[in-house]
Design a protein around this motif. Structure first.
Motif, mmCIF file in Angstrom:
data_model
loop_
_atom_site.group_PDB
_atom_site.id
_atom_site.type_symbol
_atom_site.label_atom_id
_atom_site.label_comp_id
_atom_site.label_asym_id
_atom_site.label_seq_id
_atom_site.Cartn_x
_atom_site.Cartn_y
_atom_site.Cartn_z
ATOM 1 N N HIS A 1 3.124 -3.271 6.875
ATOM 2 C CA HIS A 1 2.055 -2.296 6.602
ATOM 3 C C HIS A 1 1.972 -1.279 7.734
ATOM 4 O O HIS A 1 2.674 -1.385 8.743
ATOM 5 C CB HIS A 1 0.697 -3.009 6.502
ATOM 6 C CG HIS A 1 0.529 -3.819 5.262
ATOM 7 N ND1 HIS A 1 -0.294 -3.448 4.223
ATOM 8 C CD2 HIS A 1 1.093 -4.997 4.895
ATOM 9 C CE1 HIS A 1 -0.224 -4.354 3.261
ATOM 10 N NE2 HIS A 1 0.598 -5.304 3.648
ATOM 11 N N ASN A 2 1.058 -0.300 7.540
ATOM 12 C CA ASN A 2 0.671 0.623 8.619
ATOM 13 C C ASN A 2 -0.848 0.568 8.754
ATOM 14 O O ASN A 2 -1.552 0.476 7.749
ATOM 15 C CB ASN A 2 1.097 2.066 8.321
ATOM 16 C CG ASN A 2 2.604 2.252 8.239
ATOM 17 O OD1 ASN A 2 3.123 2.751 7.250
ATOM 18 N ND2 ASN A 2 3.312 1.840 9.267
ATOM 19 N N GLU B 1 1.616 3.824 2.856
ATOM 20 C CA GLU B 1 2.109 3.367 4.162
ATOM 21 C C GLU B 1 3.634 3.440 4.207
ATOM 22 O O GLU B 1 4.339 2.431 4.287
ATOM 23 C CB GLU B 1 1.581 1.957 4.436
ATOM 24 C CG GLU B 1 0.059 1.936 4.522
ATOM 25 C CD GLU B 1 -0.545 0.547 4.459
ATOM 26 O OE1 GLU B 1 0.183 -0.439 4.617
ATOM 27 O OE2 GLU B 1 -1.768 0.443 4.233
ATOM 28 N N LYS C 1 -4.266 1.871 -1.635
ATOM 29 C CA LYS C 1 -5.208 0.940 -0.988
ATOM 30 C C LYS C 1 -6.564 0.987 -1.713
ATOM 31 O O LYS C 1 -7.086 2.058 -2.011
ATOM 32 C CB LYS C 1 -5.376 1.322 0.476
ATOM 33 C CG LYS C 1 -6.278 0.356 1.221
ATOM 34 C CD LYS C 1 -5.711 -0.044 2.542
ATOM 35 C CE LYS C 1 -6.721 -0.921 3.273
ATOM 36 N NZ LYS C 1 -6.085 -1.748 4.281
ATOM 37 N N HIS D 1 0.862 -1.186 0.000
ATOM 38 C CA HIS D 1 0.000 0.000 0.000
ATOM 39 C C HIS D 1 0.895 1.232 0.000
ATOM 40 O O HIS D 1 1.634 1.483 0.963
ATOM 41 C CB HIS D 1 -0.935 -0.024 1.217
ATOM 42 C CG HIS D 1 -1.933 -1.133 1.152
ATOM 43 N ND1 HIS D 1 -2.283 -1.911 2.223
ATOM 44 C CD2 HIS D 1 -2.640 -1.613 0.081
ATOM 45 C CE1 HIS D 1 -3.179 -2.811 1.838
ATOM 46 N NE2 HIS D 1 -3.405 -2.652 0.551
#
Ligand SMILES: [Zn+2]
Length: 408
Positions: A296-297, A205, A253, A202
């Protein structure tokens, strides 16, 4: 997008003195740049921006721009509000994804620090900081671009003579997806564990790439645990997967035709996903594959780091034991880690859930493999280059301890 405002010059008749206020300009004409300028007020040194919408390229949450023409020593006011345009079939992104408590600022485009904490009111945040240079960069978080990958991987390759830089794939936009392989060489016995770590499926991120950076710097360093680890296992690390959207400054995303992280089936859209699948399958066929970590975040409200994992009670016994052991080690090494695995609940169908990377890895590798998504919290004071890299080091210590024990 660039918007240039003419300078405001006031001629003061008394004394015939001319005073020119700075000509504040917003620029996004660089890799990762993203902003729509709502207004610029030269006199107040204030700008109002929104993240740019990139149709079909996912959430409009990422913003990053350069301010030129600042008056050093004066306050800068940056107002950010969410982009109200639908990003996909009538869906508008909630503004909280675009509004961190603290924005990131830099005077050189390389070293980033947080602004003071903002107050978010009526879907907008105002970040106030002092101009420390005529040109400053302002962003949602510390950017990490393909140029950072080049520098980082070059540094790691320099420190680890037996490592190998490679191009995992070329993206749909014909850009290289750079990666590195290092560590122990397999002796053909199947005894050398292999680990795959990737970030930035994504694009927004950015913290995930900084976690990868922290891991690499630690594992290539002189900590005895790092030396032992790289003598024991083979590593594959990809700091940026969705290179195209990172360069374009898009969020990524829920992109069209597919979210990058839900592209993991037999017919992936993204060449870098197919290349990763092939490499992982090859390792698994050689009975060498042990660990997959997708970085990820998470959401703005997630102030603690956590792992998305499988439902443990549905796992075969060996895999169950490995996940339990990984969890116990991770909790002891990663600061403020949520002690239990979380399960993805926002993906509505099983078919789509099956296309998430770590679920694909579990289905396509041996019954002992641990495959996880690490969601490093960003909306907190530790959401900085240093803070993310610290998590990367803690991830390294977790892996060292995990592979140092009896892996079944
Ligand atoms: Zn993600």
């Amino acid at each position: 997008m660039i918007r240039i405002r003419s300078a405001v010059c006031l001629t003061l008749l008394i004394g015939l003195q001319q005073t020119c206020t700075a000509q504040v300009r917003v620029a996004t004409d660089f890799p990762g740049g993203s902003a729509v300028v709502v207004s610029v007020d030269d006199a107040k040194q204030a700008v109002h921006i929104q993240p740019q919408l990139h149709p079909d390229d996912g959430w409009p949450c990422w913003w990053s721009f350069r301010l030129d023409g600042l008056s050093i020593g004066r306050s800068v006011h940056v107002t950010v509000s969410g982009n109200p345009a639908p990003f996909r079939s009538g869906r508008v992104l909630g503004s909280s994804w675009s509004l961190p408590d603290q924005a990131s600022i830099s005077s050189d485009g390389m070293h980033w620090k947080h602004t003071p904490k903002t107050e978010i009111k009526d879907g907008a945040a105002v970040y106030v900081f002092e101009a420390q240079a005529e040109t400053m960069w302002v962003a949602w978080g510390p950017p990490f671009l393909p140029s950072d990958t080049e520098v980082l991987l070059g540094e790691i390759a320099g420190a680890l003579p037996n490592s190998e830089l490679f191009e995992l794939a070329r993206t749909r936009g014909d850009r290289p997806v750079r990666a590195i392989r290092f560590g122990a060489r397999s002796d053909g016995s199947g005894e050398t564990p292999a680990v795959w770590i990737q970030a930035r499926q994504h694009a927004w991120e950015t913290g995930s790439s900084w976690v990868a950076s922290g891991f690499l710097k630690w594992v290539a360093g002189d900590d005895p645990a790092a030396i032992e680890l790289r003598n024991k296992a083979t590593f594959y690390v990809v700091p940026i997967m969705d290179v195209d959207r990172v360069v374009d400054g898009a969020g990524g995303k829920e992109a069209v035709p597919r979210d990058h992280n839900r592209d993991w089936d037999g017919q992936p859209v993204y060449p870098e996903v197919r290349a990763a699948q092939n490499a992982i399958k090859e390792l698994a066929n050689g009975h060498r594959f042990d660990l997959f970590i997708d970085l990820h975040n998470p959401a703005p409200g997630n102030r603690q780091t956590f792992f998305f994992g499988p439902k443990l009670d549905q796992l075969p016994e060996t895999q169950y034991r490995n996940y339990i052991r990984w969890k116990a080690i991770a909790v002891s090494q990663i600061k403020d880690l949520v002690p239990d695995y979380r399960f993805t609940s926002y993906i509505k169908t099983q078919e789509e859930l099956d296309r998430v990377s770590n679920n694909w890895v579990r289905r396509n590798t041996s019954g002992h493999v641990v495959a996880l998504t690490l969601e490093t919290a960003w909306n907190r004071p530790e959401g900085t280059q240093q803070g993310y890299q610290q998590v990367g080091k803690q991830l390294g210590l977790t892996i060292a301890q995990y592979l140092g024990g009896n892996v079944e």
